[in-house]
Scaffold this motif. Structure first.
Motif: not given
Length: 294
Positions: A4-9, A140-150
């Motif tokens: 999963i590449p770095a990103g902002t969401f 995963p942290t919550e942020a990692q998980w949510e970013f990946a799930a999107r």
């Protein structure tokens, strides 16, 4: 695993449940995440290699809980038992079953034979963490998980991860009236084999539905409004819980028991608290790894 590449969401949601507020900008460094939930076969390899016994397989020390009834001191886990009628408290739908664990998900006499490719369940937080560390990974942290799930989508959360444009299920959830009627339109009354529903934009399977998944974050209702980078959740000391209340971790993704009339947490921003020492029939996990891109 999938990179999963770095990103902002925009993390969280302002239009669904109160505990998902407020929407805020989150930045996440690149990471790897399991393509699907950890399966019974994968967890068995860990157990065979290490001799590990899950929390649900260990009796409770009576000295640690002198006020607990005798039946709650036995090794076991929480199993969903559909009621005959919808009236009553949630507790009627769950039973502590002595002998229930990842090998016997419905209790003594049940097994995972033929379900090797289903997600492993009855996994407490410490069990998931032990497996991850065995592989040199983490949860995963919550942020990692949510970013990946999107799956690369941004913006306000919606239902498109669980249903297609015609309202047909594209994830394993409950169809019908929970908890008394499940039409099984998706083909599964309980867990489904991993990766049998379409992947998201990152190629990840079952980020929504099938089983809830552990994250490493301590749970606190709601999010701050400020922009954050690689958030790891609140510090335990900051939770200020009453003496009789244990801290919980954030779980994500919903499960095969989520229905439109109940729970309806099958969205990336959805979140719930879960006691770290609770093993249940609708709860599993996946792991993450931080290392360079391929």
């Amino acid at each position: 695993m999938i990179f999963i590449p770095a990103g902002t969401f925009r993390m969280g949601s302002d239009h669904h449940q109160p505990e998902e507020r407020f929407t805020h900008i989150a930045r996440v460094d690149a990471f790897w995440i399991d393509r699907h939930e950890v399966t019974n076969a994968q967890f068995r390899k860990f157990v065979d290699a290490t001799g590990y016994r899950t929390l649900a397989q260990r009796p409770v020390d009576p000295k640690a809980h002198p006020d607990w009834p005798q039946e709650m001191l036995a090794a076991g886990a929480i199993v969903f038992v559909p009621p005959k009628e919808a009236r009553g408290r949630d507790g009627r739908w769950w039973q502590f079953v002595v002998g229930a664990n990842w090998r016997q998900p419905r209790g003594p006499g049940s097994s995972i034979a033929g379900r090797e490719n289903h997600p492993v369940v009855h996994i407490a937080y410490e069990d998931a963490l032990a497996y991850a560390r065995w592989l040199g990974r983490s949860l995963p942290t919550e942020a990692q998980w949510e970013f990946a799930a999107r799956g690369g989508r941004d913006g306000e959360d919606d239902w498109s991860s669980a249903f297609d444009s015609e309202g047909k299920p594209i994830a394993n959830s409950w169809q019908g009236i929970f908890p008394v009627l499940n039409t099984n339109e998706d083909g599964y009354a309980e867990t489904a084999p991993v990766a049998c529903f379409p992947p998201n934009g990152y190629g990840l399977y079952d980020m929504i539905g099938n089983v809830w998944e552990w994250t490493s974050d301590w749970y606190k209702a709601g999010h701050a409004r400020e922009t954050v980078s690689n958030p790891t959740g609140p510090e335990l000391i900051s939770l200020r819980l009453p003496p009789d209340q244990a801290a919980s971790r954030v779980i994500k993704g919903g499960s095969y028991l989520c229905a439109m009339n109940y729970c309806s947490r099958y969205r990336p921003a959805a979140r719930q608290p879960q006691e770290s020492d609770l093993a249940a029939a609708h709860l599993g996990f996946r792991t993450v790894l931080t290392k360079p891109s391929p």
